[in-house]
Design a protein around this motif. Structure first.
Motif, PDB file in Angstrom:
ATOM      1  N   MET A 199      -6.187   2.838   1.100  1.00 43.08           N
ATOM      2  CA  MET A 199      -6.448   1.404   1.251  1.00 43.08           C
ATOM      3  C   MET A 199      -7.651   0.999   0.403  1.00 43.08           C
ATOM      4  O   MET A 199      -7.608   0.008  -0.309  1.00 43.08           O
ATOM      5  CB  MET A 199      -6.713   1.123   2.729  1.00 43.08           C
TER       6      MET A 199
ATOM      7  N   ARG B  64      -8.901   2.545  -2.162  1.00 44.18           N
ATOM      8  CA  ARG B  64      -8.612   2.675  -3.585  1.00 44.18           C
ATOM      9  C   ARG B  64      -7.769   1.484  -4.055  1.00 44.18           C
ATOM     10  O   ARG B  64      -7.999   0.912  -5.112  1.00 44.18           O
ATOM     11  CB  ARG B  64      -7.859   3.986  -3.814  1.00 44.18           C
ATOM     12  N   PHE B  65      -6.817   1.108  -3.200  1.00 44.60           N
ATOM     13  CA  PHE B  65      -5.928   0.000  -3.534  1.00 44.60           C
ATOM     14  C   PHE B  65      -6.715  -1.288  -3.697  1.00 44.60           C
ATOM     15  O   PHE B  65      -6.550  -2.021  -4.669  1.00 44.60           O
ATOM     16  CB  PHE B  65      -4.891  -0.133  -2.416  1.00 44.60           C
TER      17      PHE B  65
ATOM     18  N   LEU C 265       0.833  -1.213   0.000  1.00 48.53           N
ATOM     19  CA  LEU C 265       0.000   0.000   0.000  1.00 48.53           C
ATOM     20  C   LEU C 265       0.868   1.264   0.000  1.00 48.53           C
ATOM     21  O   LEU C 265       0.619   2.207  -0.764  1.00 48.53           O
ATOM     22  CB  LEU C 265      -0.883  -0.033   1.244  1.00 48.53           C
TER      23      LEU C 265
ATOM     24  N   PHE D 259       2.385   1.585  -3.307  1.00 42.17           N
ATOM     25  CA  PHE D 259       1.390   2.075  -4.281  1.00 42.17           C
ATOM     26  C   PHE D 259       1.257   3.592  -4.187  1.00 42.17           C
ATOM     27  O   PHE D 259       1.268   4.291  -5.198  1.00 42.17           O
ATOM     28  CB  PHE D 259       0.059   1.384  -3.985  1.00 42.17           C
ATOM     29  N   ASN D 260       1.155   4.075  -2.957  1.00 43.40           N
ATOM     30  CA  ASN D 260       1.009   5.523  -2.785  1.00 43.40           C
ATOM     31  C   ASN D 260       2.241   6.284  -3.236  1.00 43.40           C
ATOM     32  O   ASN D 260       2.151   7.436  -3.638  1.00 43.40           O
ATOM     33  CB  ASN D 260       0.711   5.841  -1.319  1.00 43.40           C
TER      34      ASN D 260
ATOM     35  N   ALA E 160       1.846   5.997  -7.395  1.00 37.29           N
ATOM     36  CA  ALA E 160       0.594   6.253  -8.134  1.00 37.29           C
ATOM     37  C   ALA E 160       0.548   7.686  -8.681  1.00 37.29           C
ATOM     38  O   ALA E 160       0.193   7.913  -9.829  1.00 37.29           O
ATOM     39  CB  ALA E 160      -0.604   5.980  -7.239  1.00 37.29           C
TER      40      ALA E 160
END
Lengths: 472, 217
Positions: B1, B3-4, A257, A260-261, A264
């Motif tokens: 979270m 969105r993931f 996570l 990803f942040n 993104a």
């Protein structure tokens, strides 16, 4: 018209009329109605009981299948452990045996040296010369006052004393030399003891390892015998592994996570921030795909290293091919880690730009957003972008454990659910059965007046006949 | 979270839901600024709103600012319009330029003699339909008092605002409203009826401290 009014339900009299008519109808239809009620409820009861039995049978089959799968998995794991222990023993024995000739040579050398020293320590000290006794006999002759003889005898005595001193000195020297040889043997002894201690340590380690193998072999035998103890142990072990791997996977999801942040937002700069697929931004999808590719590469790397065994095809590859795969996956992972580090840097730049624009729109100055120690966050983001892909590689290990233990946990859960369902079905069936009986009783309560009349008639006509059950 | 996880399930969702007609992504915002005599003093407020909207719009969104004057059903009344670039860095630059255009306009604007709100709304509908974004929003920064020049026909023109969100901002009360508040209420009701009859959603926001509600998020 009056008849119609009587049945129109507009007055209490019509209600009473309806009640009487229905009670009579129910009285005349009593037996068939009882039969229908009991038959219907019994049908439902039997059907549910049958269903319950089927569900229980399915649960029993599942239990057997679970046991089979669990034991197979346990057998495979035990074989793996035993195989690994044998490999360790093999490596240890090979290593120790390869040292054996050297050890043997060194021990022989020590022994030879000790023998030589021992032999040399055995050398007899020189004996005093043989003529001494003769000279001593002459020297002991009485001179009888002859000065000439006395002088000769004195001379002989002096020579004798000198010879004795010489002999004593020679003896002392020889004894010292013997002691020296014996002293030289001490380090050789120590070395020999040390070498033998080393051998003893290795043999002890080998024995300990064999004890471990014995224990694993016992477990393996239990599994082969499909004993209940083995099943319980494996089941409990699977449960523990399931929850531990679940916990580690949850941590990994957290890592993914964050990853990803990190990527993104800057990904929008590459693939556009206004493009969508199915309501989701392409930039987000691209970031997710990168993370998933990293996870896949991590899986393949772990498979190639034979740490996990999720893909038998990779495990079965030749060593040469496996090593190639290791390098390829490692290269791709490193490239992706570099890309992520770059994206993390880009993220920081974009963030600053956005903050500057927001500040401008809020009415502030058009200056870049600057913080004194900003390089720390930038470096930290880049570091995380580079390290996280490699950290996520290790997800393969808990994932494998999770997948394997999931089968057992699901099996146990399903068996529990099936048994619960069977109990529920049985309970509902029983409820229907007693509801049928209850309905029959309620039916009779409704038509209690005609029934009472019937019993009265029967008792009058039957005379001394025994009254019906439940009648006064 | 969230969105993931939703992204993680995207493939499954696409398979399960099939490929229905997709709703176009992005937002389209068209803001009408009343420049009639009584209202030009409020334009600083409009600037604040425009800046707040600019800060909230994303790459790919469309935004236009137009004036309401004597005859507003015209492209000439559009002060600034833009569809932001897909790249966030470019979009930021475009926002700065947009802001500059609006600032210049506010500095040089001259009060209009009449107020053609309907014409402006019609122009907004045309613009947003052409852009076809996922969410269409028309912001009317006006007191909603329509004053038409002789000869201009705006009565009984239906407003086709199906799936539009129309927000009236800073609807100030006129002196006559203070004398008879029913005028103010009638005015709001009149516009609400027109918008809702056209299939749109009508809102009024007079509290300018809550600008985040402007885009209906």
């Amino acid at each position: 018209m009056q008849l119609a009014d009587a049945f129109s339900l507009n007055s209490p009299a019509s209600w009473v009329l309806w009640f009487v008519v229905l009670t009579l109808a129910m009285y005349f239809a009593r037996l068939p109605a009882h039969r229908v009620i009991l038959t219907l409820t019994r049908v439902v009861y039997r059907a549910l009981r049958l269903a319950s039995r089927s569900v229980l049978q399915a649960a029993e089959k599942l239990v057997a299948r679970n046991k089979e799968v669990l034991l197979a998995a346990g057998r495979e794991a035990a074989e793996r452990i035993i195989e690994r222990e044998f490999e360790r023993i093999d490596a240890g024995v090979r290593r120790d045996l390869s040292e054996c000739p050297t050890l043997n040579r060194r021990l022989s050398e020590q022994v030879t040296k000790m023998e030589e020293d021992h032999d040399q320590s055995k050398v007899v000290p020189p004996t005093p010369p043989g003529w001494v006794n003769a000279v001593k006999a002459v020297a002991d002759i009485d001179s009888k006052g002859d000065p000439m003889v006395a002088k000769i005898l004195e001379s002989i005595q002096t020579s004798l004393v000198k010879a004795q001193e010489q002999a004593r000195n020679d003896y002392r020297t020889a004894t010292e030399s013997r002691h020296q040889h014996l002293k030289n043997m001490i380090p050789a002894w120590r070395k020999a003891i040390q070498m033998l201690g080393l051998v003893d340590g290795k043999v002890t380690s080998l024995l300990q390892r064999t004890q471990i193998i014995d224990r694993h072999m016992d477990e393996y035998e239990n599994i082969i015998k499909t004993s209940d103890r083995a099943e319980r142990m494996l089941s409990s072990s699977s449960m523990v592994q399931f929850f531990i791997s679940l916990f580690v996977l949850a941590i990994a999801v957290g890592g993914a996570l964050i990853n990803f942040n990190l990527i993104a937002r800057p990904m929008a700069e590459m693939v556009g921030g206004g493009n969508y697929i199915g309501g989701f931004k392409i930039a987000d999808i691209a970031a997710l795909v990168i993370i998933l590719v990293e996870l896949s590469m991590g899986l393949f790397l772990m498979e190639s290293l034979r740490i996990t065994r999720l893909f038998p095809v990779i495990g079965a590859l030749s060593d040469k091919m496996r090593i190639r795969m290791i390098w390829i996956t490692l290269t791709i992972l490193t490239s992706l880690a570099c890309v992520e580090a770059g994206l993390a840097y880009m993220r920081e730049i974009l963030l600053q730009d956005e903050l500057a624009t927001s500040a401008l729109l809020r009415g502030g100055e058009d200056t870049a957003y600057q913080v004194q120690f900003q390089w720390i966050t930038t470096a930290a983001q880049m570091g995380m972008g580079f390290v996280l892909p490699f950290a996520l590689t290790f997800v393969a290990i808990p994932l494998e454990t999770f997948v394997h233990s999931l089968r057992t946990v699901m099996g146990v859960g399903t068996v529990g659910s099936l048994r619960g369902l069977a109990v529920l079905l049985r309970g509902i069936g029983g409820t229907f059965r007693y509801t049928g009986k209850g309905l029959v009783e309620i039916y009779d309560v409704v038509i209690c007046v005609p029934l009472w009349l019937e019993s009265q008639v029967k008792s009058h006509s039957g005379g001394a006949r025994k009254p019906a059950r439940g009648q006064p | 979270m969230k969105r993931f996880l939703s992204l993680a399930g995207i493939a499954l969702a696409l398979v399960l839901t099939g490929c229905d007609e997709p709703i176009p992504p992005g937002r389209g915002v068209y803001m009408l600024m009343d420049t009639s005599g009584t209202y030009t003093g409020e334009l600083k407020q409009a600037q604040r709103i425009i800046n707040a909207i600019l800060a909230r719009l994303d790459p790919g969104d469309s935004f236009a600012v137009a004036r309401i004057d004597t005859g507003s059903f015209s492209e000439k009344d559009i002060v600034a319009k833009i569809t932001f670039d897909d790249r966030p860095s470019m979009a930021n630059q475009q926002k700065r330029k947009f802001r500059q255009l609006v600032d210049d306009f506010v500095r040089k604007v001259k009060p209009a003699a009449f107020t053609d709100v309907t014409g402006g709304v019609l122009q907004a509908i045309e613009y947003l339909n052409e852009k076809n974004p996922g969410r269409k929003t028309i912001l009317i920064f006006s007191d909603l008092k329509e004053e038409l020049k002789k000869g201009y026909k705006r009565k009984n023109i239906p407003l086709q605002v199906d799936r539009f969100s129309v927000v009236a901002l800073n609807v100030t009360k006129l002196r006559s409203d203070n004398i008879d508040p029913r005028e103010y209420m009638d005015r709001l009701e009149y516009w609400q009826t027109r918008i809702e009859e056209g299939g749109g959603r009508w809102r009024v926001i007079n509290d300018m401290d809550r600008l985040e509600r402007v885009l209906g998020d």
